[in-house]
Design a protein around this motif. Structure first.
Motif, PDB file in Angstrom:
ATOM      1  N   GLN A  31       6.373   8.360  -2.464  1.00 55.10           N
ATOM      2  CA  GLN A  31       6.158   7.026  -3.030  1.00 55.10           C
ATOM      3  C   GLN A  31       5.703   6.050  -1.949  1.00 55.10           C
ATOM      4  O   GLN A  31       4.880   5.175  -2.214  1.00 55.10           O
ATOM      5  N   MET A  32       6.219   6.210  -0.736  1.00 55.63           N
ATOM      6  CA  MET A  32       5.826   5.334   0.369  1.00 55.63           C
ATOM      7  C   MET A  32       4.333   5.462   0.633  1.00 55.63           C
ATOM      8  O   MET A  32       3.646   4.459   0.842  1.00 55.63           O
ATOM      9  N   VAL A  33       3.805   6.684   0.608  1.00 57.07           N
ATOM     10  CA  VAL A  33       2.379   6.897   0.805  1.00 57.07           C
ATOM     11  C   VAL A  33       1.581   6.203  -0.304  1.00 57.07           C
ATOM     12  O   VAL A  33       0.582   5.534  -0.039  1.00 57.07           O
ATOM     13  N   GLU A  34       2.032   6.344  -1.544  1.00 57.30           N
ATOM     14  CA  GLU A  34       1.357   5.697  -2.669  1.00 57.30           C
ATOM     15  C   GLU A  34       1.376   4.176  -2.514  1.00 57.30           C
ATOM     16  O   GLU A  34       0.371   3.510  -2.771  1.00 57.30           O
ATOM     17  N   TYR A  35       2.511   3.641  -2.115  1.00 58.75           N
ATOM     18  CA  TYR A  35       2.635   2.191  -1.959  1.00 58.75           C
ATOM     19  C   TYR A  35       1.763   1.679  -0.813  1.00 58.75           C
ATOM     20  O   TYR A  35       1.164   0.613  -0.918  1.00 58.75           O
ATOM     21  N   ILE A  36       1.664   2.433   0.263  1.00 58.53           N
ATOM     22  CA  ILE A  36       0.819   2.020   1.389  1.00 58.53           C
ATOM     23  C   ILE A  36      -0.649   2.002   0.962  1.00 58.53           C
ATOM     24  O   ILE A  36      -1.381   1.047   1.247  1.00 58.53           O
ATOM     25  N   GLU A  37      -1.087   3.039   0.244  1.00 56.28           N
ATOM     26  CA  GLU A  37      -2.460   3.078  -0.248  1.00 56.28           C
ATOM     27  C   GLU A  37      -2.736   1.916  -1.201  1.00 56.28           C
ATOM     28  O   GLU A  37      -3.792   1.278  -1.134  1.00 56.28           O
ATOM     29  N   MET A  38      -1.799   1.630  -2.077  1.00 56.22           N
ATOM     30  CA  MET A  38      -1.973   0.534  -3.033  1.00 56.22           C
ATOM     31  C   MET A  38      -1.968  -0.811  -2.315  1.00 56.22           C
ATOM     32  O   MET A  38      -2.718  -1.715  -2.686  1.00 56.22           O
ATOM     33  N   ASP A  39      -1.162  -0.940  -1.276  1.00 52.13           N
ATOM     34  CA  ASP A  39      -1.122  -2.186  -0.509  1.00 52.13           C
ATOM     35  C   ASP A  39      -2.478  -2.457   0.146  1.00 52.13           C
ATOM     36  O   ASP A  39      -2.965  -3.587   0.133  1.00 52.13           O
ATOM     37  N   VAL A  40      -3.103  -1.413   0.680  1.00 59.36           N
ATOM     38  CA  VAL A  40      -4.428  -1.559   1.286  1.00 59.36           C
ATOM     39  C   VAL A  40      -5.447  -1.970   0.219  1.00 59.36           C
ATOM     40  O   VAL A  40      -6.258  -2.874   0.427  1.00 59.36           O
ATOM     41  N   GLN A  41      -5.408  -1.311  -0.929  1.00 60.10           N
ATOM     42  CA  GLN A  41      -6.354  -1.632  -2.003  1.00 60.10           C
ATOM     43  C   GLN A  41      -6.164  -3.065  -2.502  1.00 60.10           C
ATOM     44  O   GLN A  41      -7.140  -3.774  -2.755  1.00 60.10           O
ATOM     45  N   LEU A  42      -4.930  -3.509  -2.638  1.00 57.75           N
ATOM     46  CA  LEU A  42      -4.669  -4.880  -3.077  1.00 57.75           C
ATOM     47  C   LEU A  42      -5.150  -5.894  -2.038  1.00 57.75           C
ATOM     48  O   LEU A  42      -5.680  -6.948  -2.384  1.00 57.75           O
ATOM     49  N   ALA A  43      -4.990  -5.565  -0.755  1.00 60.05           N
ATOM     50  CA  ALA A  43      -5.468  -6.462   0.302  1.00 60.05           C
ATOM     51  C   ALA A  43      -6.988  -6.583   0.251  1.00 60.05           C
ATOM     52  O   ALA A  43      -7.544  -7.680   0.413  1.00 60.05           O
ATOM     53  N   ILE A  44      -7.674  -5.469   0.016  1.00 59.69           N
ATOM     54  CA  ILE A  44      -9.129  -5.501  -0.091  1.00 59.69           C
ATOM     55  C   ILE A  44      -9.549  -6.321  -1.305  1.00 59.69           C
ATOM     56  O   ILE A  44     -10.479  -7.136  -1.228  1.00 59.69           O
ATOM     57  N   MET A  45      -8.867  -6.149  -2.420  1.00 57.95           N
ATOM     58  CA  MET A  45      -9.197  -6.917  -3.627  1.00 57.95           C
ATOM     59  C   MET A  45      -8.973  -8.410  -3.397  1.00 57.95           C
ATOM     60  O   MET A  45      -9.772  -9.240  -3.841  1.00 57.95           O
ATOM     61  N   ASP A  46      -7.897  -8.773  -2.713  1.00 61.91           N
ATOM     62  CA  ASP A  46      -7.625 -10.179  -2.411  1.00 61.91           C
ATOM     63  C   ASP A  46      -8.713 -10.763  -1.508  1.00 61.91           C
ATOM     64  O   ASP A  46      -9.159 -11.897  -1.712  1.00 61.91           O
ATOM     65  N   MET A  47      -9.157  -9.984  -0.514  1.00 66.85           N
ATOM     66  CA  MET A  47     -10.204 -10.442   0.388  1.00 66.85           C
ATOM     67  C   MET A  47     -11.512 -10.666  -0.379  1.00 66.85           C
ATOM     68  O   MET A  47     -12.195 -11.670  -0.182  1.00 66.85           O
ATOM     69  N   MET A  48     -11.849  -9.759  -1.282  1.00 63.43           N
ATOM     70  CA  MET A  48     -13.068  -9.904  -2.075  1.00 63.43           C
ATOM     71  C   MET A  48     -12.981 -11.124  -2.987  1.00 63.43           C
ATOM     72  O   MET A  48     -13.973 -11.839  -3.179  1.00 63.43           O
ATOM     73  N   LYS A  49     -11.803 -11.389  -3.524  1.00 68.58           N
ATOM     74  CA  LYS A  49     -11.617 -12.550  -4.390  1.00 68.58           C
ATOM     75  C   LYS A  49     -11.785 -13.845  -3.586  1.00 68.58           C
ATOM     76  O   LYS A  49     -12.414 -14.798  -4.050  1.00 68.58           O
TER      77      LYS A  49
END
Length: 68
Positions: A31-49
């Motif tokens: 789950q930690m691996v999944e959460y780390i990957e999702m955290d990176v994706q959310l950060a990229i989405m926030d930057m694009m926004k």
């Protein structure tokens, strides 16, 4: 602590809730691996926004005042 929580529904759908927080100790290694990957994706989405908002603001200013 992650600033979001992944909620799994009965039909296999996963929902990301940004209003909840998830402590590191509550996660298994997988789950930690999944959460780390999702955290990176959310950060990229926030930057694009933020970039899209800044570009929209720049265009709005240029439309109102071409000398800006």
């Amino acid at each position: 602590m992650f600033d979001f929580k992944i909620i799994e529904c009965a039909d296999g759908l996963e929902i990301i809730d940004r209003r909840q927080r998830t402590p590191y100790t509550a996660l298994t290694p997988l789950q930690m691996v999944e959460y780390i990957e999702m955290d990176v994706q959310l950060a990229i989405m926030d930057m694009m926004k933020r970039k899209a908002g800044a570009e929209a603001e720049r265009r709005r200013k240029m439309a109102r005042n071409p000398l800006w």
